[in-house]
Design an enzyme around this catalytic site. Structure first.
Site, PDB file in Angstrom:
ATOM      1  N   LYS A 125       0.844  -1.175   0.000  1.00 44.42           N
ATOM      2  CA  LYS A 125       0.000   0.000   0.000  1.00 44.42           C
ATOM      3  C   LYS A 125       0.894   1.244   0.000  1.00 44.42           C
ATOM      4  O   LYS A 125       1.983   1.238   0.582  1.00 44.42           O
ATOM      5  CB  LYS A 125      -0.827  -0.090   1.284  1.00 44.42           C
ATOM      6  CG  LYS A 125      -1.778   0.994   1.568  1.00 44.42           C
ATOM      7  CD  LYS A 125      -2.475   0.657   2.897  1.00 44.42           C
ATOM      8  CE  LYS A 125      -3.509   1.712   3.214  1.00 44.42           C
ATOM      9  NZ  LYS A 125      -4.174   1.430   4.508  1.00 44.42           N
ATOM     10  N   SER A 171      -9.019   1.735   3.310  1.00 35.86           N
ATOM     11  CA  SER A 171      -8.046   2.576   2.681  1.00 35.86           C
ATOM     12  C   SER A 171      -7.059   1.811   1.805  1.00 35.86           C
ATOM     13  O   SER A 171      -6.419   2.412   0.957  1.00 35.86           O
ATOM     14  CB  SER A 171      -7.268   3.359   3.743  1.00 35.86           C
ATOM     15  OG  SER A 171      -6.503   2.497   4.548  1.00 35.86           O
ATOM     16  N   SER A 211      -7.272  -2.368   2.230  1.00 37.63           N
ATOM     17  CA  SER A 211      -6.698  -2.165   3.558  1.00 37.63           C
ATOM     18  C   SER A 211      -7.532  -2.831   4.516  1.00 37.63           C
ATOM     19  O   SER A 211      -8.642  -2.744   4.413  1.00 37.63           O
ATOM     20  CB  SER A 211      -6.777  -0.755   3.939  1.00 37.63           C
ATOM     21  OG  SER A 211      -6.250  -0.619   5.188  1.00 37.63           O
TER      22      SER A 211
END
Lengths: 534, 534
Positions: free
Chosen positions: B128, B203, B214
């Site tokens: 990420k 996220s 996420s």
């Protein structure tokens, strides 16, 4: 008489009444030391004296086997606590009747089941006046907290009770808890039983005076073992505290005792109750015997690798403390262990950071509880309430928290680098607990040796080492002070006044290293051959 | 064109250039779903397709034995990531050349040593865009963060690298990270590969779109497994984050994967690197096989005891989600496990409390990073930046923190009470992750099913269950909305639009119960028979 004085006077009268006439002293001896007094009063029988001078480990074994009754053990400890309080002013709550009732229940349980209720069956344990016990007051050293009776109890109290511990006394604390001498406007000052001119330490000063040491400073000032577990190892839920809800640097609970074995008994007993099912902040981490075994294996082969520092670069310790560290270092070397210098990493930064955290509300919390009764501020905490200190805002707080985390991780990096350099694990670090041996009243000026370790949240175990000796610990004349605080600390040293004062070191391990660090502390105590008597 | 638009456009050009011409798609298919596209492009050979559709567990075994080369595996994943990005817009950094260089080094190591460098030798892992990697940008979805190149890296990156993982892509995140759809002013919106009209979650939305999730919302929206470990289990040091330094409710890192086994591989690999020696917030807690064994033993004898709730009392989930929970409950019962209703304890209070924590700086942190470039605020976070929200002061923060701790401990009390009532352990709780199946764009309104668990810091594992079905999941007409949010959520349900959208549940365990909770999630997945393909 101001209203707050009336409330305090009333509390003192109530406290006085809790001591039965037959446990009252005829007078207070004129000596500086009170250590021998309990045996001379005739209040405790020889058997009772022996009980109070037993290790907790021995007592629970005898209580579990039925060789001792909880009532007899409790009575002995109540008598001794009554004497101690009259000598050194160490209690804020004394409740022998409740204690004896609890003990009788335990004895009944034992008779019916022929086994103990838990690992601490019948063991009297004194509680700092920060633990909430149903039906009792929790003063925290504040007048404004008096006359409020708890309807709930701290998780630690619940678990100790389940384990079989008996409660009989709540020991004194400084107003706010936030200093290392024990003085409040309720009962005044708690003295050091070895010398009434010395402080018993703080914030668990009453504890220190009672069992002879809040966790590290009282342990050190009273020649006792004490552990500061890392945050999350022992429950803290529903404890009273100053600045409750402050989570940047957590306050922790831990036992003070006469031996490493007794500390282990306490920790294992609490962990066996699965405290993480009661307090969300406790980590589900049983006592790891395999971690202790690693240290024991090293002792069998190759030895330990220990770092040390005797000065954090901010304040130079007094000569007895420097000698204390040197004694531990030379003892370790003599016994085949490797000892290396540990450069204290930015401790000045750490000390400033933690001070900023402790004053991040600009003193609002403490000021509220003091002004609620109108009582005066004790002199030891005037720095905390300096009107020039502003509360921080959320953005500033987050920045401080980030600085803390970075600092902690940098410290870990230094630790790893040292291990790479040594080609093996660095097992612990030896350091002073305070800059002074048990300090004269109103002379405690520097918290950094303890507080930097709080900021790191490292595990630390205090080991008693020796006593200040005017014949050996001559004043250090060559030292150019690092700062004004350092200058004041150096000026305070007087070989005569400190003669005989307890000297300790702390054994520091990484976060949540209670098993290994306690095992190392125990071995150091054994090598020093220090005989610890109450 | 505003300055921020130029910066974003430049980033898009740079990103575009990272995809070699031979990996470019001729066009974007007109279909809603892109799931079958990667196999049809001809960009990946059959062998490469098979590699990208293998489990991580299989891949590391073959890489460790030498059956597969790191370069070949990396190349396959790079190709697939390039295709995925062109389809669903999921990457903020793509760096195949660096990845292949890293892979070549690993292959050299293997040739020389005939063994893997670590447990993840040669395994491509996407990160990420919140993980710091030396030399790369970390946008966090902010324009103002672009064009800054990292000189240090996140501890998680360091440890993954040591374990042998190969990095090749950084996946997209929403501006601020603080929402559950993935949209920013840099590359726009990330789509769900199963249906471009649905959100990939957030996220870690780019992650969700990439590996198909996420942590919990993207897992759920992409029919994937994901774990939210409790704080302190996995390293977070030197990660980028919104509201960095906010420690009241900690953000955590955890993997998203195609199976519980792959999640275990990730966790055990990181823990084997002793992350607690790098990040002060990580608890020294190895992977506890004995905790997994407890669950396995229960599966052999007596079965599990599982609580469940399908509604938190704040927002009623859509019919597909209710059916998802019911499916898990009935499957567990059918297989001999005891399932009991779990009354969600004050979740409305928890949701309000955590919202107050996330806005405790009055939005200052987020506002600063957005306004630094002048970019507009994405619509999803306007609540967070509501100008009527005031920053709290330290006294208020401490009060909130105390409320949080009390709430957590009360929740533990409810859990203990349930166990007393049942006469045995409650092993986990099954609950919705979101109120909706993979949500239509701009329709994510309620975070409470995930955020209440964040506040509790419980361990949670997402298990994919089924897909919304317009034939079964008819609109619930009888429900009187609990609130305006609930009314909006109910109004959003459309059986046609949600047909086929992934439905998941979370398996919730107490704090730091990763081993047991993952074992239970794995068993539930097995019983459901859900076959998870990329």
């Amino acid at each position: 008489m101001a209203e707050w004085e009336k409330i305090a006077a009333d509390k003192r009268v109530r406290l006085e009444k809790t001591i039965p006439p037959e446990w009252k002293l005829k007078g207070i001896p004129d000596s500086d030391s009170f250590l021998v007094v309990p045996a001379q009063t005739g209040i405790l029988s020889d058997a009772e004296l022996a009980i109070t001078e037993s290790s907790a480990t021995d007592l629970v074994a005898k209580l579990a086997s039925g060789e001792l009754k909880a009532v007899d053990v409790t009575l002995a400890f109540c008598k001794r606590a009554a004497i101690a309080h009259q000598l050194v002013n160490c209690s804020l709550e004394f409740f022998p009747e409740l204690a004896l009732a609890q003990a009788r229940d335990l004895d009944v349980y034992w008779e019916q089941n022929k086994k103990p209720v838990g690992p601490l069956h019948g063991l009297p344990i004194s509680l700092k006046d920060q633990f909430r016990v149903k039906g009792l007051e929790t003063s925290m050293g504040y007048i404004s907290w008096l006359n409020k009776y708890e309807t709930d109890e701290s998780v630690m109290v619940t678990l100790l009770r389940k384990a079989g511990a008996v409660f009989y006394v709540k020991t004194s604390v400084p107003q706010t808890l936030m200093c290392c001498e024990t003085i409040n406007n309720i009962i005044g000052r708690t003295l050091n039983p070895r010398n009434k001119n010395w402080s018993c330490g703080g914030s668990s000063g009453g504890e220190g005076a009672m069992v002879g040491g809040s966790i590290r400073v009282p342990s050190a000032f009273n020649f006792l073992y004490g552990i500061r577990p890392s945050h999350g190892r022992m429950p803290y839920a529903r404890m009273a505290n100053s600045m409750e809800g402050q989570e940047t640097v957590h306050s922790v609970t831990g036992p003070i005792a006469h031996s490493a074995a007794d500390i282990r008994l306490f920790l294992t007993s609490i962990l066996s109750e699965e405290p993480w099912k009661y307090d969300s902040k406790v980590i589900p981490l049983e006592w790891r015997a395999h971690e202790e075994a690693i240290i024991k294996n090293k002792l069998q082969s190759g030895g330990l690798t220990i770092g040390f520092y005797n000065c954090d670069g901010v304040v130079l310790p007094h000569p007895p403390i420097l000698r204390g560290v040197e004694t531990v270092v030379s003892t370790l070397k003599k016994n085949g262990h490797e000892v290396v210098e540990w450069p204290p990493y930015k401790h000045d930064y750490a000390v400033d950071l933690i001070s900023a955290i402790y004053t991040s509300d600009g003193g609002a919390d403490v000021r509220r509880d003091i002004s609620a009764s109108g009582e005066p501020v004790i002199s030891n905490i005037t720095d905390l309430l300096d009107p020039s200190i502003q509360a921080v805002d959320m953005v500033q707080l987050w920045d401080v928290q980030l600085q803390k985390w970075r600092y902690q991780s940098e410290y870990l990096e230094k630790w790893r680098e040292m291990e790479v350099k040594l080609g093996k694990e660095l097992d612990a670090i030896i350091a002073p607990v305070t800059a002074t041996a048990a300090v004269r009243h109103n002379q405690f000026r520097y918290y950094g040796y303890a507080s930097a370790i709080n900021l790191l949240d490292f595990t630390s175990v205090v080991v008693p080492v020796t006593f200040a000796d005017k014949g050996v610990d001559v004043k250090n004349e060559g030292h150019a002070p690092f700062s004004e605080v350092d200058r004041l600390v150096q000026a305070e040293y007087d070989p005569e006044a400190y003669h005989g004062a307890p000297v300790a070191v702390q054994v520091i391990g990484r976060r949540l290293s209670e098993e290994r660090t306690l095992a190392i502390a125990e071995e150091i105590g054994r090598l020093l051959g220090n005989v610890v008597t109450p």
